[in-house]
Design a protein around this motif. Structure first.
Motif, mmCIF file in Angstrom:
data_model
loop_
_atom_site.group_PDB
_atom_site.id
_atom_site.type_symbol
_atom_site.label_atom_id
_atom_site.label_comp_id
_atom_site.label_asym_id
_atom_site.label_seq_id
_atom_site.Cartn_x
_atom_site.Cartn_y
_atom_site.Cartn_z
ATOM 1 N N LYS A 116 38.681 48.984 50.354
ATOM 2 C CA LYS A 116 38.070 50.057 51.129
ATOM 3 C C LYS A 116 37.018 49.489 52.068
ATOM 4 O O LYS A 116 36.200 48.651 51.675
ATOM 5 N N ASN A 117 37.052 49.950 53.307
ATOM 6 C CA ASN A 117 36.133 49.471 54.343
ATOM 7 C C ASN A 117 36.257 47.963 54.552
ATOM 8 O O ASN A 117 35.308 47.309 54.987
ATOM 9 N N ARG A 118 37.446 47.461 54.213
ATOM 10 C CA ARG A 118 37.728 46.026 54.368
ATOM 11 C C ARG A 118 36.764 45.147 53.569
ATOM 12 O O ARG A 118 36.415 44.044 53.961
ATOM 13 N N ILE A 119 36.355 45.666 52.422
ATOM 14 C CA ILE A 119 35.434 44.936 51.552
ATOM 15 C C ILE A 119 36.010 44.907 50.141
ATOM 16 O O ILE A 119 36.412 45.943 49.607
ATOM 17 N N ALA A 120 36.038 43.746 49.560
ATOM 18 C CA ALA A 120 36.454 43.598 48.166
ATOM 19 C C ALA A 120 35.223 43.204 47.361
ATOM 20 O O ALA A 120 34.675 42.117 47.553
ATOM 21 N N PRO A 121 34.717 44.091 46.506
ATOM 22 C CA PRO A 121 33.516 43.760 45.735
ATOM 23 C C PRO A 121 33.775 42.582 44.799
ATOM 24 O O PRO A 121 34.854 42.446 44.219
ATOM 25 N N THR A 122 32.795 41.709 44.664
ATOM 26 C CA THR A 122 32.931 40.526 43.812
ATOM 27 C C THR A 122 31.753 40.421 42.849
ATOM 28 O O THR A 122 30.695 41.028 43.062
ATOM 29 N N ASN A 123 31.967 39.626 41.820
ATOM 30 C CA ASN A 123 30.924 39.326 40.846
ATOM 31 C C ASN A 123 30.888 37.826 40.615
ATOM 32 O O ASN A 123 31.912 37.137 40.770
ATOM 33 N N PRO A 124 29.724 37.298 40.240
ATOM 34 C CA PRO A 124 29.680 35.868 39.914
ATOM 35 C C PRO A 124 30.715 35.531 38.837
ATOM 36 O O PRO A 124 30.841 36.244 37.845
ATOM 37 N N GLY A 125 31.446 34.470 39.056
ATOM 38 C CA GLY A 125 32.493 34.082 38.125
ATOM 39 C C GLY A 125 33.877 34.470 38.586
ATOM 40 O O GLY A 125 34.872 33.982 38.031
ATOM 41 N N ASP A 126 33.986 35.351 39.600
ATOM 42 C CA ASP A 126 35.297 35.677 40.163
ATOM 43 C C ASP A 126 35.840 34.459 40.909
ATOM 44 O O ASP A 126 35.078 33.567 41.312
ATOM 45 N N VAL A 127 37.135 34.431 41.099
ATOM 46 C CA VAL A 127 37.761 33.300 41.781
ATOM 47 C C VAL A 127 38.610 33.805 42.940
ATOM 48 O O VAL A 127 39.390 34.753 42.793
ATOM 49 N N LEU A 128 38.441 33.156 44.079
ATOM 50 C CA LEU A 128 39.219 33.456 45.271
ATOM 51 C C LEU A 128 40.245 32.336 45.464
ATOM 52 O O LEU A 128 39.884 31.172 45.562
ATOM 53 N N ALA A 129 41.520 32.707 45.493
ATOM 54 C CA ALA A 129 42.601 31.738 45.708
ATOM 55 C C ALA A 129 43.137 31.910 47.116
ATOM 56 O O ALA A 129 43.547 33.011 47.505
ATOM 57 N N VAL A 130 43.122 30.837 47.888
ATOM 58 C CA VAL A 130 43.555 30.884 49.290
ATOM 59 C C VAL A 130 44.721 29.924 49.473
ATOM 60 O O VAL A 130 44.636 28.753 49.090
ATOM 61 N N GLU A 131 45.795 30.411 50.057
ATOM 62 C CA GLU A 131 46.956 29.566 50.354
ATOM 63 C C GLU A 131 47.283 29.681 51.836
ATOM 64 O O GLU A 131 47.279 30.773 52.399
ATOM 65 N N HIS A 132 47.540 28.544 52.469
ATOM 66 C CA HIS A 132 47.931 28.523 53.863
ATOM 67 C C HIS A 132 49.036 27.495 54.037
ATOM 68 O O HIS A 132 48.895 26.335 53.640
ATOM 69 N N ALA A 133 50.146 27.931 54.628
ATOM 70 C CA ALA A 133 51.323 27.067 54.746
ATOM 71 C C ALA A 133 51.042 25.804 55.546
ATOM 72 O O ALA A 133 51.643 24.757 55.308
ATOM 73 N N GLU A 134 50.097 25.867 56.491
ATOM 74 C CA GLU A 134 49.804 24.722 57.349
ATOM 75 C C GLU A 134 48.457 24.073 57.021
ATOM 76 O O GLU A 134 47.952 23.271 57.800
ATOM 77 N N ASN A 135 47.864 24.455 55.893
ATOM 78 C CA ASN A 135 46.606 23.867 55.436
ATOM 79 C C ASN A 135 45.465 24.073 56.442
ATOM 80 O O ASN A 135 44.621 23.198 56.636
ATOM 81 N N LYS A 136 45.451 25.223 57.098
ATOM 82 C CA LYS A 136 44.380 25.527 58.054
ATOM 83 C C LYS A 136 43.391 26.473 57.389
ATOM 84 O O LYS A 136 43.477 27.692 57.522
ATOM 85 N N VAL A 137 42.472 25.889 56.627
ATOM 86 C CA VAL A 137 41.481 26.660 55.889
ATOM 87 C C VAL A 137 40.093 26.192 56.303
ATOM 88 O O VAL A 137 39.818 24.989 56.325
ATOM 89 N N SER A 138 39.232 27.141 56.658
ATOM 90 C CA SER A 138 37.838 26.818 56.970
ATOM 91 C C SER A 138 36.934 27.554 55.986
ATOM 92 O O SER A 138 37.303 28.585 55.433
ATOM 93 N N TRP A 139 35.718 27.040 55.829
ATOM 94 C CA TRP A 139 34.849 27.537 54.762
ATOM 95 C C TRP A 139 33.409 27.521 55.260
ATOM 96 O O TRP A 139 32.896 26.497 55.683
#
Length: 250
Positions: A40-63
């Protein structure tokens, strides 16, 4: 990209029961449509200890952290990035960065030996992870199979929580063969006085070291025989040949 959250002691990445939010896109997916997937509102609530998994077919990930672009380290698993949510931002995890060599075992191999090979490889690559479980495939039949290895590491952001990741390790089970498991180097009969009469001479010493053990790892069990050959005649202490026949059954 997927967000995983757990209220318990173990957060397992890719466990659908712990999936909190997810969004996927192809090369032609509009940006706005992508963002609309993120709660909702393009926001995903998070808590400490949650894990974000990111996959990109061409390895184009920025942080970004604290508004500063972070240097992206070299990765063995280049298309999958895991981040733990902490009070100070994202923590890059290396839980998924082990690479296992091609493993081949004969059928009917003892599962404990296969498990030890896997544990040794984990210990060699990452000392900070704990092996939670190793699920073995059927090792009695020939073919390509997979070992499921679950490893975990302690969460930095949440006390008493561990973060787990499951590897699927490909192995090939090949046709086994007849092989010696144990072959004694010496069979000791001690010193025996021969008086021309028929006698039975037992082995002396540790009997367990004088046992011949044969492993049959073949799928199709057929009968087999073990033949032995005497390479030189028996002699006495004066090197005189003992001419009587001798049969020995191990």
């Amino acid at each position: 990209m997927a967000l995983y959250s757990s209220g318990g002691a173990m957060l397992t990445i890719y466990d659908q029961k712990q999936l909190a939010a997810e969004m996927t896109a192809k090369g032609d997916t509009p940006k706005q449509q992508l963002l609309d997937q993120w709660g909702k509102n393009r926001i995903a609530p998070t808590n400490p200890g949650d894990v974000l998994a990111v996959e990109h077919a061409e390895n184009k990930v920025s942080w970004m952290q604290d508004g500063v672009a972070q240097n992206m380290p070299k990765r063995l698993n280049k298309k999958e990035w895991l981040f733990e949510v902490t009070d100070k931002g994202y923590r890059l995890l290396d839980l998924n960065q082990m690479v296992f060599p091609a493993l081949t075992f004969e059928n009917h191999t003892d599962p404990s030996k296969v498990e030890q090979v896997v544990r040794n490889e984990v210990a060699k690559q990452q000392t900070s992870v704990k092996v939670e479980s190793i699920d073995m495939p059927d090792l009695k039949t020939v073919g390509k199979k997979k070992i499921k290895l679950k490893v975990s590491q302690a969460s930095v952001a949440k006390n008493n929580q561990r973060i787990a990741y499951v590897y699927e390790i490909p192995i090939e089970v090949t046709e086994g063969s007849l092989s010696f498991v144990q072959m004694p180097k010496v069979i000791d009969f001690g010193s025996v006085r021969i008086d021309g009469k028929r006698i039975e001479v037992p082995r002396v010493g540790d009997q367990s070291t004088m046992t011949i053990k044969v492993r049959d790892g073949r799928s199709r069990k057929t009968s087999w025989t073990l033949d032995v050959q005497q390479q030189s005649p028996l002699t006495d202490s004066k090197q005189r040949t003992v001419k009587q026949s001798l049969l020995f059954f191990p």
